[in-house]
Design a protein around this motif. Structure first.
Motif, short mmCIF file in Angstrom:
data_model
loop_
_atom_site.label_atom_id
_atom_site.label_comp_id
_atom_site.label_asym_id
_atom_site.label_seq_id
_atom_site.Cartn_x
_atom_site.Cartn_y
_atom_site.Cartn_z
N GLU A 164 -8.21 1.48 3.92
CA GLU A 164 -8.97 2.64 4.27
C GLU A 164 -8.25 4.21 4.05
OE1 GLU A 164 -12.27 5.09 5.15
OE2 GLU A 164 -12.07 3.00 4.54
N ARG A 165 -7.00 3.73 4.42
CA ARG A 165 -5.93 4.98 4.33
C ARG A 165 -5.91 5.21 2.88
NH1 ARG A 165 -6.07 8.22 8.51
NH2 ARG A 165 -4.61 9.28 7.29
N VAL A 166 -5.54 4.23 2.14
CA VAL A 166 -5.50 4.34 0.50
C VAL A 166 -6.66 5.37 -0.18
CG1 VAL A 166 -5.05 3.26 -1.71
CG2 VAL A 166 -3.91 2.47 0.45
N LYS A 167 -7.89 4.76 0.29
CA LYS A 167 -9.16 5.45 0.06
C LYS A 167 -9.05 6.74 0.26
CE LYS A 167 -12.45 1.65 -0.02
NZ LYS A 167 -13.77 1.22 0.84
N HIS A 184 0.96 -1.22 0.08
CA HIS A 184 0.19 0.09 -0.15
C HIS A 184 0.96 1.22 -0.23
CE1 HIS A 184 -3.57 -2.37 0.64
NE2 HIS A 184 -2.73 -2.89 1.57
N GLU A 185 0.56 2.16 -0.97
CA GLU A 185 1.59 3.29 -1.19
C GLU A 185 1.00 4.55 -0.26
OE1 GLU A 185 1.80 4.38 -4.90
OE2 GLU A 185 2.68 2.63 -5.87
N LEU A 186 1.67 4.40 1.07
CA LEU A 186 1.29 5.50 2.14
C LEU A 186 2.43 5.82 2.78
CD1 LEU A 186 -1.29 2.94 4.15
CD2 LEU A 186 -1.82 4.96 2.54
N SER A 187 2.23 7.18 3.11
CA SER A 187 3.46 7.81 3.96
C SER A 187 3.56 7.10 5.48
CB SER A 187 3.13 9.12 4.09
OG SER A 187 2.06 9.26 5.15
N GLY A 188 4.79 7.53 5.95
CA GLY A 188 4.90 7.07 7.39
C GLY A 188 3.83 7.38 8.27
N ALA A 189 3.40 8.48 8.45
CA ALA A 189 2.24 8.95 9.03
C ALA A 189 0.83 8.14 8.83
CB ALA A 189 1.78 10.46 9.16
N GLU A 190 0.66 7.93 7.51
CA GLU A 190 -0.70 7.21 7.33
C GLU A 190 -0.34 5.80 7.81
OE1 GLU A 190 -1.97 9.45 3.18
OE2 GLU A 190 -0.27 8.19 3.09
N ILE A 191 0.68 5.01 7.71
CA ILE A 191 1.02 3.94 8.25
C ILE A 191 0.88 3.67 9.80
CG2 ILE A 191 2.77 1.85 8.67
CD1 ILE A 191 3.93 2.72 5.69
N LEU A 192 1.39 4.71 10.37
CA LEU A 192 1.15 4.86 11.83
C LEU A 192 -0.49 5.05 12.21
CD1 LEU A 192 1.95 5.25 14.87
CD2 LEU A 192 2.27 7.55 14.34
N ARG A 193 -0.98 5.60 11.38
CA ARG A 193 -2.61 5.82 12.08
C ARG A 193 -3.11 4.55 11.46
NH1 ARG A 193 -0.63 10.85 10.52
NH2 ARG A 193 -1.56 12.59 12.11
N ALA A 194 -3.01 3.83 10.25
CA ALA A 194 -3.38 2.42 9.92
C ALA A 194 -3.44 1.35 11.40
CB ALA A 194 -2.91 1.78 8.85
N VAL A 195 -1.98 1.35 11.67
CA VAL A 195 -1.84 0.48 12.82
C VAL A 195 -2.59 0.93 14.01
CG1 VAL A 195 0.12 -0.14 14.48
CG2 VAL A 195 0.58 -0.08 11.94
N ARG A 196 -2.60 2.04 14.19
CA ARG A 196 -3.31 2.66 15.30
C ARG A 196 -4.80 2.33 15.38
NH1 ARG A 196 -2.79 8.77 17.37
NH2 ARG A 196 -3.80 9.06 15.26
N VAL A 197 -5.50 2.45 14.15
CA VAL A 197 -6.90 2.19 14.02
C VAL A 197 -7.05 0.89 14.23
CG1 VAL A 197 -8.95 2.19 12.30
CG2 VAL A 197 -7.54 4.20 12.61
N ALA A 198 -6.16 -0.08 13.45
CA ALA A 198 -6.45 -1.61 13.79
C ALA A 198 -6.13 -2.29 15.05
CB ALA A 198 -5.37 -2.14 12.70
N ALA A 199 -5.17 -1.44 15.68
CA ALA A 199 -4.95 -1.87 17.07
C ALA A 199 -6.43 -1.48 18.05
CB ALA A 199 -3.80 -1.34 17.71
N SER A 200 -6.99 -0.25 17.68
CA SER A 200 -8.29 0.12 18.38
C SER A 200 -9.33 -0.97 18.31
CB SER A 200 -8.45 1.60 18.12
OG SER A 200 -7.71 2.19 18.39
N TYR A 201 -9.37 -1.18 16.96
CA TYR A 201 -10.56 -2.29 16.72
C TYR A 201 -10.18 -3.76 17.45
CZ TYR A 201 -13.03 0.18 13.25
OH TYR A 201 -13.86 0.99 12.55
N ALA A 202 -8.76 -4.33 17.40
CA ALA A 202 -8.26 -5.47 18.02
C ALA A 202 -8.71 -5.29 19.66
CB ALA A 202 -7.05 -5.74 17.82
N ALA A 203 -8.27 -4.13 20.21
CA ALA A 203 -8.67 -4.05 21.45
C ALA A 203 -10.26 -4.26 21.86
CB ALA A 203 -7.89 -2.57 22.09
N SER A 204 -10.80 -3.39 21.15
CA SER A 204 -12.41 -3.24 21.34
C SER A 204 -12.99 -4.60 20.91
CB SER A 204 -13.00 -2.27 20.46
OG SER A 204 -12.98 -2.44 19.31
N GLU A 205 -12.49 -5.39 20.15
CA GLU A 205 -13.18 -6.63 19.96
C GLU A 205 -12.38 -7.93 20.85
OE1 GLU A 205 -13.05 -7.30 15.78
OE2 GLU A 205 -14.31 -5.34 15.33
#
Length: 269
Positions: A258-261, A222-243
């Motif tokens: 979603e970040r690519v979109k 996925h062609e993302l910047s470093g900041a976008e990768i960080l936000r993707a990891v953070r969102v995925a981790a939030s879902y993992a924790a909540s579920e």
């Protein structure tokens, strides 16, 4: 030493220096230039007098960090501050400048005095107004804006420490502004190898149970910047924790897609 409220009144904010230089993922040339800046910061003041050029060059060092949003410009300034054990002040240009040139000069003088006393690095983040070509003078407002920007550039040049100016501009930097820059560091969008390294570093830092199906090269596609990768990891981790589930490939791929979109929407919007 001024407290944070006094700094805010001068248009500055202290930034936590919590990024280690090893956290940066940058091209070799960018890393080399950051190393030169760190070396300059480590030199005692008398060295510059001994070199014999202090009579010709006023002030300290002006560095331009140039690249797309999210590629590590601010993070690099934080890492520089951490590695040299200096405070970092982010400057709000709107708060520093005033309707009257004399008031702007007063604000800047106070700000630079505080920064000199603290040995601080000044970060003028996303300061495109300082670097863009001067506008055509059509009225008094344009004339004032050009005078103010030119004055601010000259005043920054006299600052004895390190002033870092960041911009997203790929071109069109004013000639006068560029002539006042000592070092320019390019921060490009990360390539596939760099993206893979960023994903690896972030996932290694996560203190969550992780699935056995993680495929870092696939995530790095996925062609993302470093900041976008960080936000993707953070969102995925939030879902993992909540579920109450492991941080797995399904969650990470969905967050990255979603970040690519979002990136595509921002570029076409």
């Amino acid at each position: 030493m001024f407290d944070d409220h006094q700094l805010a009144a001068l248009g500055a904010r202290r930034i936590a220096t919590d990024t280690d230089p090893d956290d940066l993922v940058l091209p070799e040339e960018a890393g080399r230039r950051l190393g030169l800046i760190a070396h300059w910061l480590a030199q005692p003041p008398f060295i510059f007098r001994e070199w014999g050029i202090h009579r010709f060059v006023d002030g300290g060092l002006r560095a331009l960090f140039c690249g797309p949003s999210g590629t590590g410009k601010t993070m690099a300034a934080v890492a520089l501050a951490r590695s040299t054990e200096r405070p970092l002040f982010r400057i709000d240009l709107g708060a520093v400048t005033s309707r009257y040139i004399g008031e702007t000069e007063k604000n800047l003088q106070q700000l630079f005095e505080v920064a000199d006393e603290a040995g601080a690095i000044l970060l003028f983040d996303e300061a495109d107004a300082l670097l863009g070509k001067r506008s055509e003078v059509k009225d008094a407002h344009d004339r004032y804006a050009n005078i103010e920007v030119s004055h601010l550039l000259r005043r920054i040049e006299l600052f004895e420490g390190l002033a870092v100016v960041t911009t997203n501009l790929a071109g069109g930097i004013d000639e006068d502004a560029m002539s006042r820059i000592d070092v320019m560091v390019d921060f490009p969008m990360p390539d596939a190898v760099a993206r893979e390294t960023i994903w690896q570093k972030l996932l290694a830092a996560m203190k969550l149970p992780q699935g056995d199906d993680l495929d870092v090269p696939a995530l790095a596609s996925h062609e993302l910047s470093g900041a976008e990768i960080l936000r993707a990891v953070r969102v995925a981790a939030s879902y993992a924790a909540s579920e109450e589930r492991k941080l797995d490939m399904t969650l990470l791929q969905a967050a990255a897609a979603e970040r690519v979109k979002m990136r595509a929407g921002a570029l076409t919007g």
